[in-house]
Write a protein that holds these residues in place. Structure first.
Motif, PDB file in Angstrom:
ATOM      1  N   LYS A  18       0.824  -1.210   0.000  1.00 36.25           N
ATOM      2  CA  LYS A  18       0.000   0.000   0.000  1.00 36.25           C
ATOM      3  C   LYS A  18       0.855   1.257   0.000  1.00 36.25           C
ATOM      4  CE  LYS A  18      -3.576  -2.088   2.903  1.00 36.25           C
ATOM      5  NZ  LYS A  18      -4.278  -2.009   4.180  1.00 36.25           N
ATOM      6  N   GLN A  25      -0.222  -5.402   1.586  1.00 37.59           N
ATOM      7  CA  GLN A  25      -1.401  -5.411   0.722  1.00 37.59           C
ATOM      8  C   GLN A  25      -1.858  -6.842   0.469  1.00 37.59           C
ATOM      9  OE1 GLN A  25      -2.901  -2.357  -1.110  1.00 37.59           O
ATOM     10  NE2 GLN A  25      -4.393  -3.921  -0.694  1.00 37.59           N
ATOM     11  N   HIS A  29      -6.651  -7.113  -3.106  1.00 33.99           N
ATOM     12  CA  HIS A  29      -6.880  -5.671  -2.995  1.00 33.99           C
ATOM     13  C   HIS A  29      -5.823  -4.858  -3.732  1.00 33.99           C
ATOM     14  CE1 HIS A  29      -9.087  -6.540   1.058  1.00 33.99           C
ATOM     15  NE2 HIS A  29      -9.748  -6.969   0.006  1.00 33.99           N
ATOM     16  N   GLN A  31      -3.761  -3.023  -6.507  1.00 34.27           N
ATOM     17  CA  GLN A  31      -3.986  -2.424  -7.813  1.00 34.27           C
ATOM     18  C   GLN A  31      -2.652  -2.089  -8.480  1.00 34.27           C
ATOM     19  OE1 GLN A  31      -7.213   0.389  -6.222  1.00 34.27           O
ATOM     20  NE2 GLN A  31      -7.938  -0.121  -8.275  1.00 34.27           N
ATOM     21  N   THR A  32      -1.583  -2.344  -7.741  1.00 30.72           N
ATOM     22  CA  THR A  32      -0.231  -2.118  -8.245  1.00 30.72           C
ATOM     23  C   THR A  32       0.686  -3.207  -7.697  1.00 30.72           C
ATOM     24  OG1 THR A  32      -0.580   0.274  -8.204  1.00 30.72           O
ATOM     25  CG2 THR A  32       1.689  -0.478  -8.332  1.00 30.72           C
ATOM     26  N   GLU A  50       0.352  -1.775 -13.057  1.00 28.50           N
ATOM     27  CA  GLU A  50      -1.015  -1.508 -12.606  1.00 28.50           C
ATOM     28  C   GLU A  50      -1.927  -2.667 -13.008  1.00 28.50           C
ATOM     29  OE1 GLU A  50      -1.624   1.326 -10.867  1.00 28.50           O
ATOM     30  OE2 GLU A  50       0.464   1.912 -11.142  1.00 28.50           O
ATOM     31  N   SER A  52      -6.244  -4.294 -12.437  1.00 30.17           N
ATOM     32  CA  SER A  52      -7.606  -4.011 -12.004  1.00 30.17           C
ATOM     33  C   SER A  52      -7.848  -4.643 -10.637  1.00 30.17           C
ATOM     34  CB  SER A  52      -8.607  -4.586 -13.005  1.00 30.17           C
ATOM     35  OG  SER A  52      -8.392  -4.035 -14.276  1.00 30.17           O
ATOM     36  N   LEU A  53      -8.723  -4.046  -9.862  1.00 25.68           N
ATOM     37  CA  LEU A  53      -9.066  -4.563  -8.538  1.00 25.68           C
ATOM     38  C   LEU A  53      -9.826  -5.874  -8.675  1.00 25.68           C
ATOM     39  CD1 LEU A  53      -8.995  -3.947  -5.483  1.00 25.68           C
ATOM     40  CD2 LEU A  53     -11.183  -2.802  -5.780  1.00 25.68           C
ATOM     41  N   TYR A  54      -9.340  -6.918  -8.011  1.00 26.87           N
ATOM     42  CA  TYR A  54      -9.956  -8.243  -8.093  1.00 26.87           C
ATOM     43  C   TYR A  54     -11.054  -8.435  -7.054  1.00 26.87           C
ATOM     44  CZ  TYR A  54     -10.453 -13.254  -7.204  1.00 26.87           C
ATOM     45  OH  TYR A  54     -10.966 -14.503  -6.972  1.00 26.87           O
ATOM     46  N   HIS A  56     -13.885  -7.374  -4.471  1.00 27.80           N
ATOM     47  CA  HIS A  56     -14.869  -6.323  -4.189  1.00 27.80           C
ATOM     48  C   HIS A  56     -15.728  -6.764  -3.005  1.00 27.80           C
ATOM     49  CE1 HIS A  56     -14.001  -4.132  -7.913  1.00 27.80           C
ATOM     50  NE2 HIS A  56     -13.887  -5.313  -8.474  1.00 27.80           N
ATOM     51  N   ALA A  64     -10.720  -9.331 -13.844  1.00 21.66           N
ATOM     52  CA  ALA A  64      -9.574  -8.698 -13.182  1.00 21.66           C
ATOM     53  C   ALA A  64      -8.541  -9.756 -12.797  1.00 21.66           C
ATOM     54  CB  ALA A  64     -10.021  -7.910 -11.954  1.00 21.66           C
ATOM     55  N   ILE A  68      -4.643  -9.789 -13.816  1.00 21.60           N
ATOM     56  CA  ILE A  68      -3.542  -9.862 -12.852  1.00 21.60           C
ATOM     57  C   ILE A  68      -2.598 -11.013 -13.216  1.00 21.60           C
ATOM     58  CG2 ILE A  68      -2.922 -10.320 -10.441  1.00 21.60           C
ATOM     59  CD1 ILE A  68      -5.643  -8.968  -9.693  1.00 21.60           C
TER      60      ILE A  68
END
Length: 131
Positions: A18, A25, A29, A31-32, A50, A52-54, A56, A64, A68
């Motif tokens: 993070k 992280q 969660h 994104q990087t 970068e 996508s957020l997996y 949610h 996503a 990744i």
């Protein structure tokens, strides 16, 4: 840890963080991912990737996850704070070892410790998670 092969000098490792300071992280969660090259000579930061957020909350974005996996498929391992069983299995299936042994520790010292462990296991001829 991973074994060195003649055609693969070192290990490419993705890190989920993070703050860029510690491995804090959760895989789902992130994104990087910051990608590092670990060799007998040292550790080099290669790039930031970068994704996508997996995760949610109680649902997952399967597109996503595919993104990744494609984004870090050239890595030997991914260092994360936590990773679920499903994502861990998907990572292993493409030859990327999920590692949560260094959760909440500093990135630099964690990469050094992981590198040292890989080098030690390689010299001893132990069988690791070779790609």
């Amino acid at each position: 840890p991973l074994l060195l092969h003649a055609s693969h000098q070192g290990w490419r490792v993705a890190v989920a963080s993070k703050d860029g300071v510690s491995i804090n992280q959760h895989f789902g969660h992130a994104q990087t991912f910051v990608v590092y090259q670990l060799t007998a000579d040292g550790i080099e930061s290669l790039e930031q990737r970068e994704v996508s957020l997996y995760c949610h909350g109680h649902s997952a974005d399967h597109a996503a996850m595919a993104d990744i996996l494609t984004t870090i498929q050239d890595c030997d391992a991914v260092l994360v704070a936590r990773v679920g069983d499903g994502p861990a299995d998907k990572l292993r299936a493409i030859g990327v070892e999920p590692v949560d042994d260094y959760a909440y520790l500093g990135i630099d010292e964690s990469l050094q410790a992981y590198r040292d462990l890989c080098l030690q296991q390689n010299q001893e001829g132990c069988h690791g998670h070779a790609r």
